[in-house]
Enzyme design. Structure first.
Site, mmCIF file in Angstrom:
data_model
loop_
_atom_site.group_PDB
_atom_site.id
_atom_site.type_symbol
_atom_site.label_atom_id
_atom_site.label_comp_id
_atom_site.label_asym_id
_atom_site.label_seq_id
_atom_site.Cartn_x
_atom_site.Cartn_y
_atom_site.Cartn_z
ATOM 1 N N ARG A 55 40.827 55.566 -91.060
ATOM 2 C CA ARG A 55 40.887 56.937 -91.745
ATOM 3 C C ARG A 55 40.875 58.220 -91.172
ATOM 4 O O ARG A 55 41.126 59.259 -91.737
ATOM 5 C CB ARG A 55 39.093 56.925 -92.227
ATOM 6 C CG ARG A 55 39.127 55.823 -93.361
ATOM 7 C CD ARG A 55 37.608 55.696 -93.643
ATOM 8 N NE ARG A 55 37.262 54.195 -93.862
ATOM 9 C CZ ARG A 55 36.908 53.797 -95.076
ATOM 10 N NH1 ARG A 55 37.128 54.452 -96.227
ATOM 11 N NH2 ARG A 55 36.902 52.537 -95.325
ATOM 12 N N ASP A 98 43.067 55.364 -96.465
ATOM 13 C CA ASP A 98 41.722 55.248 -96.927
ATOM 14 C C ASP A 98 41.760 53.942 -97.352
ATOM 15 O O ASP A 98 42.781 53.712 -98.549
ATOM 16 C CB ASP A 98 41.402 56.307 -97.992
ATOM 17 C CG ASP A 98 40.208 55.703 -98.897
ATOM 18 O OD1 ASP A 98 39.551 54.706 -98.553
ATOM 19 O OD2 ASP A 98 39.778 56.562 -99.726
ATOM 20 N N LYS A 158 35.081 37.131 -87.764
ATOM 21 C CA LYS A 158 33.577 36.788 -88.480
ATOM 22 C C LYS A 158 32.773 37.912 -88.629
ATOM 23 O O LYS A 158 33.370 39.083 -87.936
ATOM 24 C CB LYS A 158 32.938 35.742 -87.542
ATOM 25 C CG LYS A 158 32.753 36.251 -86.162
ATOM 26 C CD LYS A 158 31.862 35.428 -85.421
ATOM 27 C CE LYS A 158 30.469 35.689 -85.525
ATOM 28 N NZ LYS A 158 29.656 36.728 -84.621
ATOM 29 N N HIS A 188 36.384 33.376 -81.764
ATOM 30 C CA HIS A 188 36.983 33.659 -80.475
ATOM 31 C C HIS A 188 36.707 32.849 -79.310
ATOM 32 O O HIS A 188 37.366 32.670 -78.311
ATOM 33 C CB HIS A 188 36.661 35.193 -79.850
ATOM 34 C CG HIS A 188 35.507 35.432 -79.643
ATOM 35 N ND1 HIS A 188 34.099 35.766 -80.265
ATOM 36 C CD2 HIS A 188 34.885 35.512 -78.299
ATOM 37 C CE1 HIS A 188 33.107 35.898 -79.508
ATOM 38 N NE2 HIS A 188 33.555 35.713 -78.267
ATOM 39 N N LYS A 192 38.725 30.551 -75.929
ATOM 40 C CA LYS A 192 38.446 30.618 -74.408
ATOM 41 C C LYS A 192 39.210 29.269 -73.677
ATOM 42 O O LYS A 192 39.012 28.349 -74.326
ATOM 43 C CB LYS A 192 36.877 30.276 -74.330
ATOM 44 C CG LYS A 192 36.287 31.671 -74.633
ATOM 45 C CD LYS A 192 34.708 31.630 -74.557
ATOM 46 C CE LYS A 192 34.018 32.641 -75.287
ATOM 47 N NZ LYS A 192 33.819 34.120 -74.543
ATOM 48 N N HIS A 250 30.295 30.032 -83.374
ATOM 49 C CA HIS A 250 30.443 29.627 -82.045
ATOM 50 C C HIS A 250 29.902 28.047 -81.720
ATOM 51 O O HIS A 250 30.703 27.118 -81.079
ATOM 52 C CB HIS A 250 30.205 30.684 -81.034
ATOM 53 C CG HIS A 250 30.762 31.997 -81.511
ATOM 54 N ND1 HIS A 250 31.946 32.082 -81.981
ATOM 55 C CD2 HIS A 250 29.893 33.359 -81.283
ATOM 56 C CE1 HIS A 250 31.984 33.590 -82.118
ATOM 57 N NE2 HIS A 250 31.062 34.234 -81.480
ATOM 58 N N LYS A 350 19.608 36.255 -77.033
ATOM 59 C CA LYS A 350 19.964 37.415 -76.724
ATOM 60 C C LYS A 350 18.976 37.662 -75.595
ATOM 61 O O LYS A 350 17.756 37.336 -75.771
ATOM 62 C CB LYS A 350 19.859 38.631 -77.525
ATOM 63 C CG LYS A 350 20.918 38.230 -78.929
ATOM 64 C CD LYS A 350 22.474 38.947 -78.818
ATOM 65 C CE LYS A 350 22.858 38.780 -80.023
ATOM 66 N NZ LYS A 350 24.218 37.916 -79.838
HETATM 67 C C1 BG6 Z 1 30.060 37.669 -81.191
HETATM 68 C C2 BG6 Z 1 28.803 38.068 -81.400
HETATM 69 O O1 BG6 Z 1 30.640 36.749 -82.112
HETATM 70 O O2 BG6 Z 1 29.866 36.919 -80.149
HETATM 71 C C3 BG6 Z 1 27.947 38.600 -80.495
HETATM 72 O O3 BG6 Z 1 28.564 38.694 -82.843
HETATM 73 C C4 BG6 Z 1 28.164 38.009 -79.375
HETATM 74 O O4 BG6 Z 1 26.582 39.150 -80.939
HETATM 75 C C5 BG6 Z 1 29.148 37.702 -78.835
HETATM 76 O O5 BG6 Z 1 27.381 38.894 -78.186
HETATM 77 C C6 BG6 Z 1 29.435 36.691 -77.871
HETATM 78 O O6 BG6 Z 1 30.702 36.573 -77.270
HETATM 79 P P1 BG6 Z 1 30.996 36.280 -75.643
HETATM 80 O O7 BG6 Z 1 32.386 35.898 -75.647
HETATM 81 O O8 BG6 Z 1 30.694 37.605 -74.911
HETATM 82 O O9 BG6 Z 1 30.077 34.905 -75.260
#
Ligand code: BG6
Length: 502
Positions: A55, A98, A158, A188, A192, A250, A350
């Site tokens: 934007r 936009d 996601k 993601h 890896k 994940h 976390k």
């Molecule tokens: C993300 C989450 O998908 O993955 C985050 O939303 C998390 O909260 C992250 O910190 C962790 O990814 P990685 O690759 O650092 O283990």
């Protein structure tokens, strides 16, 4: 990937990449560095062009400057090559847009025409690095402005929804414009290096192929521990919690790759069909065992590596009443012939003491044991698959302890494959490099199919509903600890413990 070609057979492909959310955190931190590395490795076709959309008004070289600044921050200095930065940023253009109004989308078609002085037919890849609530509208506007064709692909991040129902709404909106064969849903973790290696390890090594079932495996552990907190994302995280943020995607993807049956080949759908079977066979949680088999936690202030860190309720923007979990540990299983009776212990949180993602496969004891009875507890093999940091695979085996006075005493020791030292010249690519490369080549095997998302939500939704019925607040754990004590009790009550040789 729907052909039977092996993945390595494809050569690099030309694309027009249109990136929505071009100035957002994901783009700056992950996508430009990943694209830069692909360019550096010679994996971006000379004719590939990138259009950033956001934007904000940016004049002249403003966008290229922003991307260059991001590369300077997020690419290691030793890997930053001026000539490549110049070549890479020359591929970039910017369009202020936009996203929610149709006007302006035409400029994308105009850019495609102007970027290509001669008409080169190449796929348009649309990357939506924006909140999922915008996916449907953007797809529709793209279709209405006529810039899509039968080669166009869309990449989405996601979280796809907040539960089963909302994920269906989002997937329907995307599906109204793009067929499933051209939708690339990112998880993601699938990009890896070591996660990919799980497929090689399991299906290329007969040693493991024959042992990978309930006859030989006693239990499986998956730990995805993070040191970071919620990093200023209170608004998103508090609505999601660790189950939706990490387990739904994940950790369940890791469970799938460990538990799935061998696919007939490496085609995207062959792999994804097997993963869906695992998701369908995940054990549901029972009301009477929920309190024992699942532990929710929330961090309070504590210490990580000597530094004091605030508790979850002291994070910026916090709502003091929040009962959102920042930690989950659970015992679950996969109800099928291969895995019946084998517990899968999962934990993720976390503000744990270190960043560590690791899978441990614990093998059963020998049927007949002949060594010193007091060493019986030692007597199993473990396969440790380290996703991060220090990617590698170790097989813990038992050997005779050395020394004249040791008799037949046993000793545990690793057969160790540390990727960093085994392949010292190879740089381990970031997950996004691999994923972007796969999108360019039009191969879907590392992306999540719609039914995978939906089955994963079904399972998580039932757990969330059961939590709500139970009405218990999350257990507190100090930042810098391994989560609530109850998560340790959860596994010790089965006579086991979390693997701790890290
Ligand atoms: C993300 C989450 O998908 O993955 C985050 O939303 C998390 O909260 C992250 O910190 C962790 O990814 P990685 O690759 O650092 O283990």
């Amino acid at each position: 990937m729907n052909s039977h070609k092996r993945p390595e057979d494809d050569s690099r492909a030309v694309i027009d990449l249109v990136l929505f959310g071009a100035l957002g955190d994901l783009s700056l931190r992950k996508l430009y560095p990943a694209l830069y590395h692909l360019d550096r490795e010679g994996l971006l076709h000379d004719d590939t062009r990138i259009l950033g959309l956001a934007r904000q008004e940016l004049k002249g070289e403003g966008f290229r400057k922003r991307v260059t600044d991001a590369l300077q921050i997020y690419v290691k200095a030793s890997e930053l090559d001026r000539a490549v930065v110049k070549r890479f940023t020359a591929r970039l253009d910017y369009l202020q847009l936009d996203f929610e109004t149709a006007e302006g989308y035409r400029a994308i078609t105009e850019w495609r025409m102007s970027a290509r002085h001669e008409t080169v037919i190449c796929p348009l890849v649309v990357y939506l690095a924006v909140p999922a609530s915008l996916y449907g509208g953007i797809c529709r506007h793209l279709q209405d402005c006529g810039c899509l064709d039968e080669l166009s692909r869309v990449v989405v991040e996601k979280p796809i929804g907040h539960d089963y129902e909302t994920s269906c709404e989002i997937n329907d909106a995307i599906g109204a414009v793009f067929p499933e064969s051209r939708v690339y849903r990112i998880d993601h973790y699938l990009g890896k290096e070591t996660v990919q290696n799980l497929i090689a390890l399991r299906f290329a090594n007969p040693l493991f192929g024959t042992q990978w079932n309930q006859n030989h495996v006693s239990h499986v552990e998956i730990t995805v521990a993070e040191q970071v907190g919620i990093e200023g994302r209170w608004g998103y995280f508090d609505r999601a919690g660790q189950l939706r943020d990490m387990v739904q995607n994940h950790l369940l993807q890791l469970v799938c790759l460990i538990a799935m049956d061998p696919p007939a080949n490496l085609d995207a759908d062959a792999i994804r069909d097997e993963k869906v079977k695992v998701l369908k066979a995940l054990e549901p949680f029972r009301e009477n065992t929920l309190g024992r088999d699942v532990v929710r936690g929330q961090y309070i202030a504590g210490n990580i590596e000597g530094d004091g860190v605030p508790g979850y309720l002291e994070e910026e923007g916090a709502n003091l009443e929040s009962e959102t979990e920042t930690f989950v540990a659970m015992k679950t299983g996969v109800s099928n012939w291969r895995w019946a009776g084998v517990p899968f212990y999962l934990r993720t949180g976390k503000r744990l003491p270190e960043k560590l993602s690791q899978i441990v496969i614990h093998f059963r004891q020998q049927p007949h044991y002949i060594f010193d009875p007091d060493q019986r507890g030692l007597a199993t093999n473990k396969l440790i698959i380290r996703l991060q940091p220090d990617e590698g695979i170790a097989l813990e085996v038992l050997t005779k302890d050395s020394g004249l006075d040791r008799g037949m005493r046993l000793r545990r020791g690793p057969l160790h494959l540390d990727f960093g030292s085994a392949f010292p010249k190879a740089r381990i690519p970031d997950a996004y490099e691999r994923l972007l490369l796969e999108v360019m080549k039009g191969r879907q095997y590392l992306f999540v199919r719609r039914d995978e998302i939906e089955h994963a939500w079904h399972w998580c939704d039932s757990l969330i509903a059961a939590w709500q019925d139970l009405g218990e607040p999350p257990r507190r754990y100090p930042a810098g600890s391994w989560g609530p004590v109850a998560s340790i009790a959860m596994i010790t009550q089965d006579g086991r413990s979390w693997y701790e040789d890290y």
